[in-house]
Design a protein around this motif. Structure first.
Motif: not given
Length: 69
Positions: A20-41
């Motif tokens: 969840l700390d990683e998720l919080r960090a990605t919700l800023g400027d790197e929100a696309d990383k969350v979608w990339d991780d979700a696509a890989r999963l």
């Protein structure tokens, strides 16, 4: 030669969920990383679902979030 696939975790949990700390960090400027991780999963789940061999989850401890899937 493979007859089945067995998935297991190491340590006290099969899957404790996303960091969840990683998720919080990605919700800023790197929100696309969350979608990339979700696509890989999602691609991983699709690969497991379509395997021609049986897949077994050897669950040791908690299996929450993505691990419950």
């Amino acid at each position: 030669a493979v007859r089945a696939v067995v998935l297991t975790g190491s340590g006290g949990a099969f899957c404790a969920g996303m960091d969840l700390d990683e998720l919080r960090a990605t919700l800023g400027d790197e929100a696309d990383k969350v979608w990339d991780d979700a696509a890989r999963l999602s691609a991983l789940y699709e690969q497991i679902y379509t395997l021609p061999k049986p897949t077994v989850a050897a669950v040791n401890g908690a299996a929450v979030a993505g691990g419950a899937g």
